[in-house]
Design a protein around this motif. Structure first.
Motif, PDB file in Angstrom:
ATOM      1  N   SER A 504      38.341  20.921 -13.376  1.00 14.05           N
ATOM      2  CA  SER A 504      38.776  21.785 -14.480  1.00 14.05           C
ATOM      3  C   SER A 504      37.698  22.803 -14.825  1.00 14.05           C
ATOM      4  CB  SER A 504      39.112  20.942 -15.715  1.00 14.05           C
ATOM      5  OG  SER A 504      40.201  20.072 -15.456  1.00 14.05           O
ATOM      6  N   ARG A 507      37.710  25.486 -12.252  1.00 16.26           N
ATOM      7  CA  ARG A 507      38.827  26.416 -12.495  1.00 16.26           C
ATOM      8  C   ARG A 507      38.413  27.504 -13.493  1.00 16.26           C
ATOM      9  NH1 ARG A 507      44.108  25.146 -11.219  1.00 16.26           N
ATOM     10  NH2 ARG A 507      44.487  23.088 -10.289  1.00 16.26           N
ATOM     11  N   ARG A 508      37.739  27.080 -14.551  1.00 15.31           N
ATOM     12  CA  ARG A 508      37.301  28.048 -15.564  1.00 15.31           C
ATOM     13  C   ARG A 508      36.293  29.029 -14.980  1.00 15.31           C
ATOM     14  NH1 ARG A 508      37.188  23.219 -18.682  1.00 15.31           N
ATOM     15  NH2 ARG A 508      34.904  23.148 -18.593  1.00 15.31           N
ATOM     16  N   GLU A 509      35.371  28.523 -14.172  1.00 19.77           N
ATOM     17  CA  GLU A 509      34.367  29.393 -13.575  1.00 19.77           C
ATOM     18  C   GLU A 509      34.996  30.408 -12.618  1.00 19.77           C
ATOM     19  OE1 GLU A 509      31.258  29.634 -14.383  1.00 19.77           O
ATOM     20  OE2 GLU A 509      31.305  27.944 -15.783  1.00 19.77           O
ATOM     21  N   SER A 511      38.006  31.564 -13.029  1.00 20.27           N
ATOM     22  CA  SER A 511      39.040  32.288 -13.808  1.00 20.27           C
ATOM     23  C   SER A 511      40.449  31.950 -13.323  1.00 20.27           C
ATOM     24  CB  SER A 511      38.796  33.800 -13.731  1.00 20.27           C
ATOM     25  OG  SER A 511      37.519  34.131 -14.247  1.00 20.27           O
TER      26      SER A 511
END
Length: 575
Positions: A504, A507-509, A511
């Motif tokens: 997760s 995923r944020r890193e 984008s």
């Protein structure tokens, strides 16, 4: 020897090698569950006592560990089963667990994610006396079963270590170990008990882990925390008491529970449960189409050394790991790296080399997320601190930012055995690292200076990686080890969780949305049976060891004479 006899011997040797290879291949084939087709059923997971982080790198190892199971495989199976209409529920059998607390927590997290899909997990405690680890894992299940004559042993947490000062004195061995700061203890060999600082450190860490354990059980099973603490103070809980308290739902035999589950889920009596291995072999997922990102997952397990990793021992070689990370860097299809760390540390130089490679990967824009398992101490933390984010479980053991150095003077032991050592020195410090002499005051001063420089460099890189000023970060170092909860509070890690939490974060890193598909790929890819054979790994493992002798003992001692600074966490057994 005649040419005929020599030829016969050569042919016999070739025959033995061929037979060994064929038998090995047959055993691997038999040890692997084959792909099966199945109708609606229940996924049965028989947990082994110990689990590995990732699948074995060589299929040849199935000859020696045919029943091993990895966290990776458990995670995949539960993830697939959560959306598989043919899997009605999960039936998990749990023995006495030797896995680390963080590994148990990792499995538990995946069980909760599975339950979020609306399906149930039924868990059977198979051991004579289920302990904290098994009960902690079981608390994530929908229903818990136990044998009619079994009990619970919930007697709280403790830490034990062995001190060898008396043994060293009797053997005539003089240990000379230096530690950088008060918590970086190498005093197992030179003390009879823990220092007050280390005793306090372990007490605080154990209290944190036990509080986490009790609070989790209280919330998951709806139990009064004070009553639960009273039972833990009692220690031994009978099966009937466990049912009355609510820690176990039902007493029964595994075979009868299996029949009961078939009735509950309207399965025919002749329905066979599907094993985890069979299920994974039967579940195919397309690796193409719709994938937004490809993430490499690399394992970093074992004591860190310079050189190559050893496939059949718990040694993590810097050359091997650097080569893998370099391949990730050069692979244009890979968008990021999740480094799964489970290491107590090791060589300072090897740790620094790995740290540099991770920093290089970050510098080209490929994010690195560290997921800590049971332990990421000292050198294990060193190789993690250059990552973009560090994630660990509440029970992961981490920190121990400090340096130790030491050697033994065994001349007294040799004297006891009637041996003498004589020497010729060309320079005053020619015997610096000899096991047959004691360090002089000048030599100790030089070593302390070297250790101080290494410690400052370690703390400086950690403070930069954590974005905390050196003066503020340094007091948190001092060789201290932390539980995951404590590490988060101290700023050594960013987030609590396991591998799924790391995904997760990645995923944020990158984008990405939660709906975007990512492909996780173990790197490097595990070798096939024949690749392992052709590489010579099998024959290296099977090589004959020389007979034990004084010469062989002294040769082994000589290996440890190689000068090195160590980034190792203190040895401790936590129960």
């Amino acid at each position: 020897m005649s040419k005929t006899k020599a030829l016969i011997i050569v042919l016999l040797l070739i025959g033995v090698i061929i037979i060994t290879m064929l038998v090995g291949a047959a055993l691997v084939y038999m040890a692997t569950d084959k792909t099966v087709s199945f109708k609606e059923t229940i996924l049965e997971i028989n947990l082994p006592s110990s689990v590995s982080e990732l699948p074995r790198g060589e299929s040849i190892s199935m000859l020696f560990q045919p029943s091993s199971l990895s966290l990776w495989e458990i995670r995949k199976a539960l993830s697939y089963a959560s959306s598989d209409e043919k899997i009605r529920a999960v039936y998990m059998k749990v023995p006495y667990l030797m896995a680390s607390w963080a590994q148990v927590e990792e499995i538990r997290d995946e069980m909760i994610r599975f339950k979020d899909s609306g399906k149930s997990i039924h868990l059977f405690l198979t051991s004579d006396m289920a302990t904290e680890k098994e009960v902690f894992l079981a608390s994530a299940a929908g229903r818990i079963y136990m044998n009619p004559t079994a009990n619970l042993l919930l007697d709280g947490f403790m830490a034990e270590t062995i001190f060898l000062k008396g043994t060293m004195e009797k053997l005539g061995i003089v240990p000379q170990f230096l530690q950088m700061k008060e918590y970086k203890s190498a005093e197992t060999y030179s003390r009879n008990r823990m220092t007050p600082e280390i005793r306090s450190m372990y007490r605080e860490m154990l209290e944190d882990i036990q509080d986490h354990f009790l609070l989790t059980l209280s919330l998951e099973r709806g139990l009064n925390l004070d009553i639960l603490e009273n039972y833990v103070n009692k220690g031994l809980i009978s099966g009937q008491e466990a049912v009355g308290l609510g820690l176990v739902d039902e007493m029964g035999y595994a075979s009868l529970i299996g029949k009961k589950l078939k009735n509950d889920y309207l399965l025919s009596a002749d329905t066979s449960f599907i094993s985890l291995s069979q299920y994974l072999n039967s579940h195919t997922v397309s690796s193409s189409g719709g994938t937004k990102a490809k993430i490499a997952v690399v394992g970093a397990s074992g004591t860190i050394i310079t050189g190559k990793s050893d496939s059949f021992s718990d040694l993590l070689g810097s050359d091997s790991l650097v080569r893998t990370i370099s391949a990730v860097r050069d692979d244009e299809d890979i968008d990021g790296l999740i480094l799964r760390v489970n290491s107590p540390g090791g060589s300072a130089v090897a740790s620094d080399v790995i740290w540099q490679e991770i920093a290089t990967l970050e510098s080209i824009g490929k994010p690195v997320i560290v997921s800590m398992s049971g332990v990421a101490g000292s050198g294990g933390y060193y190789i993690s601190m250059g990552a973009r984010r560090i994630i660990c479980q509440p029970t992961s053991i981490t920190g121990s930012i400090g340096v130790i150095f030491g050697k033994f003077d065994i001349s007294g032991l040799l004297n006891k055995l009637g041996m003498e050592v004589d020497r010729i020195k060309i320079s005053p410090n020619s015997d610096f690292f000899s096991f047959y002499s004691t360090l002089s005051a000048d030599q100790l001063t030089l070593i302390e200076k070297m250790m101080s420089e290494t410690y400052r460099d370690f703390v400086a890189k950690a403070s930069e990686g954590r974005n905390i000023p050196y003066e503020e970060f340094e007091p948190k170092a001092h060789g201290r080890i932390y539980s995951g909860n404590q590490a988060l509070e101290a700023g050594l890690v960013d987030e609590l969780g396991g591998l799924s939490t790391a995904v997760s974060a990645m995923r944020r890193e990158l984008s990405l949305d939660d709906s975007d598909r990512v492909l996780l790929e173990i790197y490097p890819k595990p070798k096939t049976f024949w690749e392992t054979l052709s590489s010579g790994e099998y024959f290296r493992f099977m090589k004959v060891r020389p007979a034990l002798s004084l010469k062989s003992i002294l040769e082994e001692v000589g290996i440890t004479e190689v000068p090195a600074q160590w980034l190792l966490m203190p040895e401790i057994a936590i129960k």
